[in-house]
Design an enzyme around this catalytic site. Structure first.
Site, short mmCIF file in Angstrom:
data_model
loop_
_atom_site.label_atom_id
_atom_site.label_comp_id
_atom_site.label_asym_id
_atom_site.label_seq_id
_atom_site.Cartn_x
_atom_site.Cartn_y
_atom_site.Cartn_z
N ALA A 197 0.74 -1.55 0.06
CA ALA A 197 -0.12 0.35 -0.05
C ALA A 197 1.33 1.48 -0.25
O ALA A 197 1.48 1.83 1.01
CB ALA A 197 -0.63 0.23 0.86
N TYR A 252 -2.67 4.58 -1.95
CA TYR A 252 -3.52 3.40 -1.93
C TYR A 252 -3.27 2.64 -0.46
O TYR A 252 -4.28 1.66 0.01
CB TYR A 252 -2.76 2.01 -2.82
N ASP A 264 -5.88 -3.48 -3.34
CA ASP A 264 -7.04 -2.38 -3.52
C ASP A 264 -8.64 -3.44 -3.83
O ASP A 264 -9.38 -3.75 -4.83
CB ASP A 264 -7.05 -1.34 -4.83
N PRO A 279 -11.55 -12.09 -13.38
CA PRO A 279 -12.48 -11.97 -13.43
C PRO A 279 -13.23 -11.37 -14.73
O PRO A 279 -14.04 -11.84 -14.84
CB PRO A 279 -12.72 -11.09 -12.21
N GLU A 311 1.49 -8.42 -14.17
CA GLU A 311 0.50 -9.87 -14.57
C GLU A 311 0.89 -10.59 -15.95
O GLU A 311 0.36 -12.00 -16.10
CB GLU A 311 -0.41 -9.05 -15.01
C1 LIG Z 1 -7.91 -7.53 -10.05
C2 LIG Z 1 -5.41 -7.44 -11.03
O1 LIG Z 1 -5.46 -8.86 -11.55
N1 LIG Z 1 -5.06 -6.17 -11.10
C3 LIG Z 1 -3.93 -6.08 -11.18
C4 LIG Z 1 -4.25 -5.14 -12.93
O2 LIG Z 1 -4.84 -3.44 -12.39
P1 LIG Z 1 -5.00 -2.57 -10.81
O3 LIG Z 1 -6.49 -2.02 -11.58
O4 LIG Z 1 -6.15 -3.89 -10.40
O5 LIG Z 1 -3.05 -2.22 -10.50
P2 LIG Z 1 -3.55 -1.50 -9.01
O6 LIG Z 1 -3.71 -0.12 -9.93
O7 LIG Z 1 -4.61 -1.99 -7.02
O8 LIG Z 1 -1.95 -1.97 -8.73
C5 LIG Z 1 -1.20 -2.91 -8.81
C6 LIG Z 1 -1.06 -2.71 -6.93
O9 LIG Z 1 0.06 -2.19 -6.52
C7 LIG Z 1 0.12 -1.20 -5.55
N2 LIG Z 1 0.05 0.16 -5.91
C8 LIG Z 1 -0.58 0.68 -6.80
C9 LIG Z 1 -0.42 2.07 -7.48
C10 LIG Z 1 -0.35 3.19 -6.07
O10 LIG Z 1 -0.18 3.83 -6.03
N3 LIG Z 1 0.15 2.10 -5.31
C11 LIG Z 1 0.18 1.19 -3.88
O11 LIG Z 1 0.54 0.52 -3.33
C12 LIG Z 1 -1.13 -1.88 -4.54
O12 LIG Z 1 -0.50 -3.00 -3.66
C13 LIG Z 1 -1.97 -1.84 -6.21
O13 LIG Z 1 -3.29 -3.01 -5.24
O14 LIG Z 1 -2.97 -5.13 -13.64
C14 LIG Z 1 -1.88 -4.66 -12.47
C15 LIG Z 1 -0.05 -3.96 -13.49
O15 LIG Z 1 -0.79 -4.14 -15.20
C16 LIG Z 1 -1.29 -5.60 -11.40
O16 LIG Z 1 -0.88 -6.54 -11.84
C17 LIG Z 1 -2.94 -6.25 -10.97
O17 LIG Z 1 -2.14 -6.56 -10.04
MN LIG Z 2 -5.95 -3.79 -7.88
#
Ligand SMILES: CC(=O)N[C@H]1[C@@H](OP(=O)(O)OP(=O)(O)OC[C@H]2O[C@@H](n3ccc(=O)[nH]c3=O)[C@H](O)[C@@H]2O)O[C@H](CO)[C@H](O)[C@@H]1O
Ligand SMILES: [Mn+2]
Length: 274
Positions: free
Chosen positions: A63, A67, A133, A154, A223
């Site tokens: 986090a 986040y 998130d 999903p 990913e």
């Molecule tokens: C549902 C799913 O499969 N989600 C994936 C997807 O987008 P997501 O939109 O789910 O990515 P995201 O914005 O949630 O970022 C991934 C993770 O990085 C961390 N974080 C990110 C930004 C920040 O400012 N601070 C921070 O702590 C946090 O733990 C977050 O959960 O693609 C990403 C890479 O492109 C990751 O593989 C995510 O796991």
């Molecule tokens: Mn995410």
């Protein structure tokens, strides 16, 4: 009565309701790994089997920046639904951050690799690495444990393979050709034994570094590399999208229980960059 014929197989019909609840989804992969859906396991039975083993399960979430707002709901919902009733402890530590969300997300592979090496390998039996998130809404228990565990994404669980958003440029280490690939896995949740997840994170870290050196970033960052890893190293267990759903307000006929879900977020507001 039954005559015993040479080469004759006797079938024992073990009828129990929960086996037959789920009819419209595949519950096994072509390499014979289970796919966990509601109705494919008996939670009471499986709990009683694992109880005797006295296992420790490590779970990591990152986090950084804004986040941190997701931490409270994640932890409170985990208390209610994630390995219910077990003893818990929480450790907080500072990690390096980056200017781009993509770099934050990708850097998790290297941070996890080191964390497993330095600490977790000797402290836990299994590990899950999750996005922050997110929120738990239903039970996530020992049915999820396995040597190498992936979660079906999903958005793409019922899509044909040609729609999977794998990295398609051969220049990237995450490249998957059009006619290959089994499932599209979520980057937001994976797990397994410490040894297997260490190998996964180490391999993805190496491939991410090679891509960076070649000035290429895979279409879905780590990913994409996770998907390549799971193509070459088949998971021993898959979790259905019940274990990583889109948003609590969305439904699909196949999803009988939402156990863990993304939280809706305003990307422009919460991320440090587009
Ligand atoms: C549902 C799913 O499969 N989600 C994936 C997807 O987008 P997501 O939109 O789910 O990515 P995201 O914005 O949630 O970022 C991934 C993770 O990085 C961390 N974080 C990110 C930004 C920040 O400012 N601070 C921070 O702590 C946090 O733990 C977050 O959960 O693609 C990403 C890479 O492109 C990751 O593989 C995510 O796991
Ligand atoms: Mn995410």
């Amino acid at each position: 009565g039954l005559r015993s014929l040479p080469g004759c197989v006797k079938f024992h019909l073990l009828k129990s309701d929960f086996i037959f609840n789920q009819t419209n989804v595949a519950s096994v992969t072509p390499w014979s790994a289970p796919i966990i859906w509601e109705g494919t396991f008996d939670p009471i039975l499986i709990d009683s089997i694992y109880k005797q083993q006295n296992l420790t399960i490590a779970t990591t979430v990152f986090a950084l920046g804004k986040y941190t707002r997701f931490v409270k709901d994640f932890l409170e919902s985990a208390e209610q639904h994630y390995f219910m009733g077990e003893n818990r402890s929480l450790t907080v530590r500072k990690v390096q951050s980056f200017k781009r969300w993509q770099d934050i997300s990708m850097s998790r592979m290297e941070q996890l690799e080191k964390l497993i090496e330095n600490e977790l390998a000797s402290e836990a039996d299994y590990i899950f690495c999750l996005d922050i998130d997110t929120k738990f809404y239903g039970p996530w228990g020992v049915e999820t444990l396995g040597r190498l565990v992936g979660v079906i994404h999903p958005w793409l669980f019922d899509a044909p393979r040609n729609r999977f958003t794998y990295e398609r440029r051969p220049e990237s280490q995450a490249y998957i050709p059009a006619d290959e690939g089994d499932y599209y896995y979520a980057g937001a949740a994976f797990g397994g034994s410490l040894e297997d997840v260490h190998h996964l994170t180490k391999t993805c870290r190496e491939k991410l570094h090679i891509d960076a050196a070649n000035s290429i970033e895979a279409v879905w960052q780590e990913e994409s590399h996770l998907n390549k890893y799971f193509l070459l190293n088949k998971p021993s267990k898959l979790l259905s999208p019940e274990y990583m759903w889109r948003d609590i307000n969305e439904s699909a006929a196949q999803i009988k229980v939402i156990r863990f879900s993304n939280v809706a977020k305003n990307y422009a507001e919460v991320r440090p960059n587009p």
